[in-house]
Design a protein around this motif. Structure first.
Motif, mmCIF file in Angstrom:
data_model
loop_
_atom_site.group_PDB
_atom_site.id
_atom_site.type_symbol
_atom_site.label_atom_id
_atom_site.label_comp_id
_atom_site.label_asym_id
_atom_site.label_seq_id
_atom_site.Cartn_x
_atom_site.Cartn_y
_atom_site.Cartn_z
ATOM 1 N N SER A 333 -5.410 -2.915 -12.309
ATOM 2 C CA SER A 333 -4.844 -1.994 -11.327
ATOM 3 C C SER A 333 -4.698 -2.702 -9.981
ATOM 4 C CB SER A 333 -5.749 -0.763 -11.163
ATOM 5 O OG SER A 333 -7.052 -1.154 -10.751
ATOM 6 N N ILE A 334 -3.650 -2.370 -9.271
ATOM 7 C CA ILE A 334 -3.390 -2.993 -7.973
ATOM 8 C C ILE A 334 -4.165 -2.256 -6.881
ATOM 9 C CG2 ILE A 334 -1.622 -3.551 -6.266
ATOM 10 C CD1 ILE A 334 0.397 -3.659 -8.546
ATOM 11 N N PRO A 335 -4.993 -2.956 -6.110
ATOM 12 C CA PRO A 335 -5.780 -2.331 -5.039
ATOM 13 C C PRO A 335 -4.907 -2.049 -3.808
ATOM 14 C CG PRO A 335 -6.213 -4.690 -5.109
ATOM 15 C CD PRO A 335 -5.275 -4.399 -6.246
ATOM 16 N N TRP A 336 -4.097 -0.986 -3.901
ATOM 17 C CA TRP A 336 -3.096 -0.731 -2.884
ATOM 18 C C TRP A 336 -3.693 -0.530 -1.490
ATOM 19 C CZ3 TRP A 336 1.546 -2.175 -3.642
ATOM 20 C CH2 TRP A 336 2.117 -2.135 -4.916
ATOM 21 N N TRP A 337 -4.825 0.167 -1.413
ATOM 22 C CA TRP A 337 -5.412 0.419 -0.100
ATOM 23 C C TRP A 337 -5.737 -0.889 0.619
ATOM 24 C CZ3 TRP A 337 -5.643 3.771 3.574
ATOM 25 C CH2 TRP A 337 -6.617 3.654 4.576
ATOM 26 N N THR A 338 -6.319 -1.822 -0.125
ATOM 27 C CA THR A 338 -6.673 -3.121 0.453
ATOM 28 C C THR A 338 -5.428 -3.894 0.869
ATOM 29 O OG1 THR A 338 -8.703 -3.249 -0.855
ATOM 30 C CG2 THR A 338 -7.830 -5.322 0.024
ATOM 31 N N VAL A 339 -4.442 -3.941 -0.029
ATOM 32 C CA VAL A 339 -3.211 -4.695 0.243
ATOM 33 C C VAL A 339 -2.474 -4.126 1.452
ATOM 34 C CG1 VAL A 339 -0.945 -5.304 -0.670
ATOM 35 C CG2 VAL A 339 -2.950 -5.425 -2.161
ATOM 36 N N LEU A 340 -2.308 -2.820 1.487
ATOM 37 C CA LEU A 340 -1.550 -2.195 2.570
ATOM 38 C C LEU A 340 -2.289 -2.289 3.911
ATOM 39 C CD1 LEU A 340 -0.168 0.976 0.744
ATOM 40 C CD2 LEU A 340 1.061 -1.116 1.347
ATOM 41 N N THR A 341 -3.619 -2.184 3.871
ATOM 42 C CA THR A 341 -4.396 -2.282 5.111
ATOM 43 C C THR A 341 -4.287 -3.678 5.711
ATOM 44 O OG1 THR A 341 -5.984 -0.616 4.343
ATOM 45 C CG2 THR A 341 -6.684 -2.052 6.146
ATOM 46 N N ILE A 342 -4.430 -4.696 4.866
ATOM 47 C CA ILE A 342 -4.323 -6.078 5.352
ATOM 48 C C ILE A 342 -2.910 -6.358 5.865
ATOM 49 C CG2 ILE A 342 -4.370 -8.508 4.657
ATOM 50 C CD1 ILE A 342 -6.630 -7.807 2.724
ATOM 51 N N ALA A 343 -1.898 -5.854 5.134
ATOM 52 C CA ALA A 343 -0.514 -6.052 5.556
ATOM 53 C C ALA A 343 -0.243 -5.369 6.896
ATOM 54 C CB ALA A 343 0.441 -5.523 4.491
ATOM 55 N N ALA A 344 -0.766 -4.146 7.060
ATOM 56 C CA ALA A 344 -0.555 -3.414 8.306
ATOM 57 C C ALA A 344 -1.239 -4.118 9.471
ATOM 58 C CB ALA A 344 -1.092 -1.984 8.162
ATOM 59 N N MET A 345 -2.467 -4.588 9.265
ATOM 60 C CA MET A 345 -3.192 -5.290 10.328
ATOM 61 C C MET A 345 -2.456 -6.573 10.724
ATOM 62 S SD MET A 345 -5.802 -3.471 11.133
ATOM 63 C CE MET A 345 -6.658 -4.690 12.132
ATOM 64 N N THR A 346 -1.908 -7.256 9.720
ATOM 65 C CA THR A 346 -1.169 -8.492 9.981
ATOM 66 C C THR A 346 0.066 -8.238 10.823
ATOM 67 O OG1 THR A 346 -1.941 -9.513 7.929
ATOM 68 C CG2 THR A 346 0.057 -10.415 8.910
ATOM 69 N N MET A 347 0.838 -7.249 10.453
ATOM 70 C CA MET A 347 2.086 -6.980 11.166
ATOM 71 C C MET A 347 1.832 -6.477 12.582
ATOM 72 S SD MET A 347 4.210 -8.161 9.200
ATOM 73 C CE MET A 347 5.538 -7.855 10.376
ATOM 74 N N ARG A 349 -0.767 -7.293 14.492
ATOM 75 C CA ARG A 349 -1.193 -8.437 15.302
ATOM 76 C C ARG A 349 0.003 -9.328 15.651
ATOM 77 N NH1 ARG A 349 -4.834 -13.809 14.044
ATOM 78 N NH2 ARG A 349 -5.197 -14.330 16.219
ATOM 79 N N CYS A 350 0.861 -9.607 14.662
ATOM 80 C CA CYS A 350 2.017 -10.482 14.898
ATOM 81 C C CYS A 350 3.008 -9.837 15.863
ATOM 82 C CB CYS A 350 2.701 -10.814 13.575
ATOM 83 S SG CYS A 350 1.706 -11.849 12.471
ATOM 84 N N SER A 351 3.171 -8.538 15.774
ATOM 85 C CA SER A 351 4.095 -7.832 16.667
ATOM 86 C C SER A 351 3.583 -7.859 18.102
ATOM 87 C CB SER A 351 4.272 -6.384 16.196
ATOM 88 O OG SER A 351 4.831 -6.336 14.894
ATOM 89 N N PHE A 365 4.165 -15.524 11.939
ATOM 90 C CA PHE A 365 2.755 -15.883 11.815
ATOM 91 C C PHE A 365 2.069 -15.064 10.728
ATOM 92 C CE2 PHE A 365 -1.742 -16.033 13.243
ATOM 93 C CZ PHE A 365 -1.897 -17.420 13.254
ATOM 94 N N SER A 366 2.767 -14.053 10.222
ATOM 95 C CA SER A 366 2.224 -13.261 9.108
ATOM 96 C C SER A 366 1.946 -14.141 7.895
ATOM 97 C CB SER A 366 3.191 -12.140 8.729
ATOM 98 O OG SER A 366 4.470 -12.669 8.418
ATOM 99 N N LEU A 367 2.642 -15.285 7.807
ATOM 100 C CA LEU A 367 2.405 -16.225 6.703
ATOM 101 C C LEU A 367 0.979 -16.769 6.741
ATOM 102 C CD1 LEU A 367 3.520 -17.907 4.331
ATOM 103 C CD2 LEU A 367 4.357 -19.571 6.012
#
Length: 457
Positions: A333-347, A349-351, A365-367
């Motif tokens: 199963s894909i851990p969506w909460w973890t993936v989306l939280t990390i992605a949101a925090m990344t974007m 910070r970069c913004s 820098f999201s890379l």
């Protein structure tokens, strides 16, 4: 499976909360310092302090060294400058000899040729003990200084309570690869977020080696401690900049950051040398962490948050990532909460970085996030398990034919003639570098002149 999902969600939520608090407070304190001018210090002091510039070299590329020394020779500082180039037992000494010869007739330049390789720290100490200036500026041999770096740092050091100050670092070879572009952004964030916020409290935790100025009277008090650093019974050679900074703070001196003192340094252009560098830095950071923590009760509360954010944050991110990966492999199963939280925090910070720097490139820098999770976090874990290893991991000899060297440095043959730089770099190089201190874009293109690749691979 529920345990893995719960662990991952709890860890990543804690990481998001901690990061939000830490980065918000950091952004609040990371405000640009007030500008100063040479006229101000000229009115306050009849005699400008003498500055000793120390350049330790080991197997450096001759063209890179020539450009470094040229940038020092053409500084616009009105006071006395003496330069000490320390060759740390290089195997390519005959190759860099033509570069030394360029400045042999310049009374400001002194060359110390060590018989054996003793390490960067001891090479620095050899020059410090051979010099007598009021201030000491350490410069890496692959670094190019903007024309007013010495002036800007001396202005900051006018306060006798300040023991050390560093300039803003940019990547001279930023446009070489995707990695150098990423590292240049990483440097901007490290300088204009982390160091700038720490400087609000006079406690920059690491005055970086490529461009850092020290007060000699403070160095004299700390030199024996600096030279005799041991870890688990072995001499500690790397991480000299962080350790010396901590010693300065421990002795009661302030450490500062000067954003408009811009220095362009060569950064790794591929992953292998980059990871080696990060491994060395991680070991250094872990070694000095406990020494730094002892200082926290005497410093502002923000510095405690800073240490917690830089150490607990990566741990929470690692736990959440490991739990999420285990959940994916075991349960499918894909851990969506973890993936989306990390992605949101990344974007986010970069913004924010893009807005502060006024450059859209910081969205890229999201890379850094996947590199951090899959490469740097495991690397830090390995560093923690191998703290006793003191190898530099990156020292190799540059193999350049002597005839080719002569051709490559011919443009620098007039560089050492005078402080005004008869044969120095074109004037726009230095003027443009100082016009936009908030961003490294213009400075990178103007200070460096052209792309360079590191010789430490």
């Amino acid at each position: 499976m529920d345990l893995l999902a719960t662990t991952s969600a709890a860890a990543v939520s804690s990481y998001a909360l901690l990061s939000t608090i830490y980065k918000s407070v950091q952004a609040l304190y990371a405000r640009p310092a007030a500008n100063s001018s040479l006229d101000n210090i000229g009115q306050a002091e009849v005699v400008l302090p003498a500055v000793d510039v120390i350049v330790p070299c080991f197997n450096e590329d001759p063209n890179t060294l020539a450009e470094c020394l040229e940038s020092i020779a053409t500084q616009d500082y009105a006071g006395k400058i003496q330069v000490y180039v320390v060759d740390d037992g290089s195997a390519n000494r005959d190759v860099v000899a033509p570069v030394h010869q360029i400045y042999a007739s310049d009374p400001r330049f002194n060359f110390i040729l060590l018989a054996n390789n003793v390490g960067k720290r001891k090479a620095q100490i050899a020059a410090i003990r051979s010099s007598s200036g009021d201030l000491v500026l350490n410069v890496d041999s692959d670094t190019i200084l903007a024309a007013n770096v010495v002036t800007k740092l001396v202005l900051k050091m006018h306060d006798p309570a300040i023991g050390a100050a560093m300039g803003q670092l940019i990547a001279s070879n930023r446009n070489q690869t995707w990695l150098t572009r990423l590292i240049d952004m990483e440097y901007w964030l490290a300088c204009n977020e982390e160091r700038a916020a720490q400087a609000r409290f006079g406690a920059v935790m690491c005055c970086c080696g490529p461009c850092a100025m020290y007060r000699r009277s403070a160095l004299t008090l700390l030199l024996d401690q600096y030279e005799a650093q041991f870890f688990r019974g072995k001499p500690s050679d790397f991480g000299e900049d962080r350790h010396l900074t901590i010693l300065m703070l421990k002795a009661g001196f302030r450490t500062e950051y000067v954003p408009d003192a811009i220095a362009a340094t060569v950064v790794p252009h591929s992953l292998r040398p980059y990871l080696r560098q990060q491994l060395r830095w991680a070991r250094s950071t872990f070694r000095d962490t406990f020494l730094a923590m002892r200082l926290l009760p005497e410093l502002d509360g923000y510095l405690t948050l800073d240490v917690i954010g830089q150490n607990l944050g990566p741990l929470l991110l690692a736990i959440s990532s490991l739990a999420a990966l285990a959940q994916l492999l075991i349960d499918g199963s894909i851990p969506w909460w973890t993936v989306l939280t990390i992605a949101a925090m990344t974007m986010v910070r970069c913004s924010v970085a893009a807005l502060r720097a006024h450059e859209l490139r910081f969205i890229g820098f999201s890379l850094h996030t996947p590199i951090n999770i899959f490469l740097l976090l495991p690397l830090k874990a390995y560093a923690l398990c191998t703290l006793s290893n003191s190898d530099w991991l990156s020292r190799k000899v540059t193999d350049v034919p002597a005839e080719e060297v002569k051709k490559r440095i011919i443009l620098h043959t007039n560089a050492g003639r005078s402080a005004t730089g008869v044969g120095g770099a074109p004037a726009p190089i230095r003027k443009a570098a100082l016009s936009q201190p908030p961003s490294s874009l213009a400075a990178t293109e103007s200070v460096s002149g052209r792309d360079r690749s590191t010789v430490y691979e």
